[in-house]
Design an enzyme around this catalytic site. Sequence first.
Site, mmCIF file in Angstrom:
data_model
loop_
_atom_site.group_PDB
_atom_site.id
_atom_site.type_symbol
_atom_site.label_atom_id
_atom_site.label_comp_id
_atom_site.label_asym_id
_atom_site.label_seq_id
_atom_site.Cartn_x
_atom_site.Cartn_y
_atom_site.Cartn_z
ATOM 1 N N LYS A 16 39.949 8.368 7.461
ATOM 2 C CA LYS A 16 38.895 7.336 6.941
ATOM 3 C C LYS A 16 38.578 7.923 5.726
ATOM 4 C CE LYS A 16 35.126 5.500 8.667
ATOM 5 N NZ LYS A 16 34.349 4.813 9.814
ATOM 6 N N ASP B 204 28.399 -1.193 17.169
ATOM 7 C CA ASP B 204 29.165 -1.583 16.435
ATOM 8 C C ASP B 204 30.365 -2.021 17.552
ATOM 9 O OD1 ASP B 204 30.406 -3.449 14.625
ATOM 10 O OD2 ASP B 204 31.123 -2.016 13.325
ATOM 11 N N VAL C 108 41.973 3.683 5.910
ATOM 12 C CA VAL C 108 42.272 4.562 6.867
ATOM 13 C C VAL C 108 43.910 4.837 6.695
ATOM 14 C CG1 VAL C 108 42.532 5.120 9.428
ATOM 15 C CG2 VAL C 108 40.777 3.622 8.547
#
Length: 938
Positions: free
Chosen positions: A664, A768, A649
């Site tokens: 990213k 996540d 990133v």
Amino acid sequence: MRIFTMFLLCFASQMLVYDWPLATFAISSSSDTDKLALLALKEKLTNGVSDSLPSWNESLHFCEWQGITLLILVHVDLHGEIPSQVGRLKQLEVLNLTDNKLQGEIPTELTNCTNMKKIVLEKNQLTGKVPTWFGSMMQLSYLILNGNNLVGTIPSSLENVSSLEVITLARNHLEGNIPYSLGKLSNLVFLSLCLNNLSGEIPHSIYNLSNLKYFGLGINKLFGSLPSNMNLAFPNIEIFLVGNNQLSGSFPSSISNLTTLKEFEIANNSFNGQIPLTLGRLTKLKRFNIAMNNFGIGGAFDLDFLSSLTNCTQLSTLLISQNRFVGKLLDLIGNFSTHLNSLQMQFNQIYGVIPERIGELINLTYLNIGNNYLEGTIPYSIGKLKNLGGLYLKSNKLYGNIPTSIANLTILSELYLNENKLEGSIPLSLIYCTRLEKVSFSDNKLSGDIPNQKFIHLKHLIFLHLDNNSFTGPIPSEFGKLMQLSRLSLDSNKFSGEIPKNLASCLSLTELRLGRNFLHGSIPSFLGSLRSLEILDISNNSFSSTIPFELEKLRFLKTLNLSFNNLHGEVPVGGIFSNVTAISLTGNKNLCGGIPQLKLPACSIKPKRLPSSPSLQNENLRVTYGDLHEATNGYSSSNLLGAGSFGSVYIGSLPNFRRPIAIKVLNLETRGAAKSFIAECKSLGKMKHRNLVKILTCCSSVDYKGEDFKAIVFEFMPNMSLEKMLHDNEGSGSHNLNLTQRIDIALDVAHALDYLHNDIEQAVVHCDVKPSNVLLDDDIVAHLGDFGLARLINGSSNHSSNDQITSSTIKGTIGYVPPGRYGTGVPVSPQGDIYSFGILLLEMLTGKRPADNMFCENLSLHKFCKMKIPEGILEIVDSRLLIPFAEDRTGIVENKIRNCLVMFARIGVACSQEFPAHRMLIKDVIVKLNEIKSKFPC
Ligand SMILES: *[C@@H]1O[C@H](CO)[C@@H](O)[C@H](O)[C@H]1NC(C)=O
Ligand SMILES: *[C@@H]1O[C@H](CO)[C@@H](O)[C@H](O)[C@H]1NC(C)=O
Ligand SMILES: *[C@@H]1O[C@H](CO)[C@@H](O)[C@H](O)[C@H]1NC(C)=O
Ligand SMILES: *[C@@H]1O[C@H](CO)[C@@H](O)[C@H](O)[C@H]1NC(C)=O
Ligand SMILES: *[C@@H]1O[C@H](CO)[C@@H](O)[C@H](O)[C@H]1NC(C)=O
Ligand SMILES: *[C@@H]1O[C@H](CO)[C@@H](O)[C@H](O)[C@H]1NC(C)=O
């Protein structure tokens, strides 16, 4: 109020209090008492020697006592009207009430004072007309009424009072013509009608007043010309003032014969033609002012009369400015009287060099030869003019260096050398001119750095104009010592560096002009405390910061020019920013917000002020590999924010984008990277929530080597991730999140999950949720990011355990993945996110990662917390949360905090239950968290 007056005693109608230096008398309304009081006063005044005021005795009415011929009450703060009883003072010869606050009209009864010789009512607030009955006061020689509010015309009845010697009606509001009949007052010595609204021509009869010494008609609306045979009329004239009218015609050349003349002023009229060469006869002349006319015929002889004026050895003021004189400034200037005090020749067409002999006019205090066509250098001899207070050489064609002899001008307060072709640096000797208040070197070819010491001693500086030169180096920080400085213009130079902090102490600044230089850095917020600022111009530099909101506070700011810099972020809306015509912001590419008239893109919806996240309005943003290459300086390591197996990133900025971005770049060799790219990019544009990181765009392209390139562009979050805030102990303490902040972050993430699970058409499971995916902006508002593992769920948003997943099982992050799912094919469901969220709460509570070494198969973070609720809560919480309460010895606060912590821990534990069906619903989580928040500080 200090009053000594006989006549006030005569009014005797009310209680009066006198404050005489010797005693204070209270005199009642009875005239007998008045008489006694007056006798007592006599006693005091005469020290008991009774003969001094023989008529002051009991047999006469005291108003007839001798000595009441003079009534002088000067500057004793008398208010009200002049009492009509003044008419009873039949013997009165002088009435002098100068400089009081008397109002109303001049009382008619004054006519009864038939012995009156002098009426002096100047500097009061009298109104009404100049009474015509003055014409019946046959003894009158002085009529002094100047400085009142009298209106109407000058009564022609005055012609009857042939005894009149002095008429002063100046500074009133009189209008109409000057009566022709005034010409009959052959004893008149002094006639002042200045500062009124008198119009018409000056009657010729006036020029018959052969005794006249003072003739003042200045500042009226008189027109016509002056007679050519004036010498016959005014053989005794000393002062002749007709300036500021609308008079025209040629110079009255017969003036040269009025050898008694001391002051001659015809400035600001429309006279024209040449000045006679015979003025040398006026040997008593002190003041000669013909400025602001149309004199001069454009021939080279226009200035020849100056040589005749060198004969006027008393001459102290010579003003010929703003005419049409053409000619050379010659050496004869040195022949002028050394009395010459003020020499003003500006705004003519004078050429040649400034003669060296100018240094001989040693008594000059004011020299203005600006706005001419003078050439050459400034003579070194200028340093001999030690009495100079003002030196004005501006707007000529002077070149060369500023002479160092300027150091001798130690009482100089104004120095205007602007608009010339001067070169070199400002001489250091300027430091000796410590009285300087106004200095302009603008519009020259001056150069060099400005060392601090150059201005440090000039503590009286009010104006400093150095604009439009080639000065280099930093702005001297010592400017901060110039506390009186009101205008500082440094624009259009080559100044570099930042705005010095010391300028913060220049609280008198009204104008600060720094435009068109090479300045950089941020716009300091202290500018917002320069309360008097009216004009602030920092345009055309390289400032690269946000606009400090402090500038909203500048109440007097009228003009704000920030254009052509690299400013970014939110434009304030208050103060000057609410006035679209007063501000200039063009040429700054990354500004947003502000008032709608500015037509700037909106900033992020975040209501708070600090600009941090970029606007998401730009959904059609398209970027290429090249754009991103440029945005990240070629993916340079200094732009790298972090790296992992998924990719790297970077921080970057796009030219047409207002805020920094995070890019990213996916490592396509990692398994699943391409898939995650697709998952994430699919969510682009579908999800909008203040607690989600905004994906600005996706880029699928090839790099310069022809390899596949995939990148996702996000808004940049300046405070990084919750992970870093919780665990990165670098710069200890600076990252510490307090309990309120942690509760807020928990709420933010809960809102984000509620949105994903329940509020969008097709529910999304993040899969996540973990601290490193919770990003914090400037205001510590949390944004859930990284949708690389996100899955869309078909069907209703009612997420029972029957919810289906659309793809096979996927990886999460160890510790946050719900039990049984990791690698085992347990279906993806919203409850999985809740589990991860529960762990995240417990991690925020304890400061411990679920993968911490202390945890193992039998002791998970969940279990660890569960068993310590409620009694052992203080043993497990992040010790940093307790610091603020360490001082509390009463135990009361501790007890309240403990309750909050227990509630918080219970939510974390309830969310991370092993069985999905046992976990809390996200909506209930929000309710509970809000409950804690409302109770806090508990
Ligand atoms: C002025 O004098 C006249 C007579 O000469 C008299 O009638 C009048 O009352 C006087 N006025 C005042 C104010 O004394
Ligand atoms: C009025 O009185 C003051 C104070 O005594 C004096 O200075 C001034 O000259 C007087 N005015 C006239 C015109 O006599
Ligand atoms: C000045 O006065 C003289 C006589 O004293 C006369 O001859 C001359 O013309 C006058 N000059 C002007 C300009 O009036
Ligand atoms: C200069 O003044 C003197 C008197 O001081 C006089 O006699 C002479 O004529 C004047 N010169 C000129 C050129 O006016
Ligand atoms: C110069 O000015 C001062 C103060 O104004 C005065 O006292 C002095 O007499 C003047 N000198 C000359 C030569 O006029
Ligand atoms: C400046 O003043 C000093 C001392 O007073 C003197 O020696 C020097 O000549 C002066 N310079 C000029 C240009 O007047």
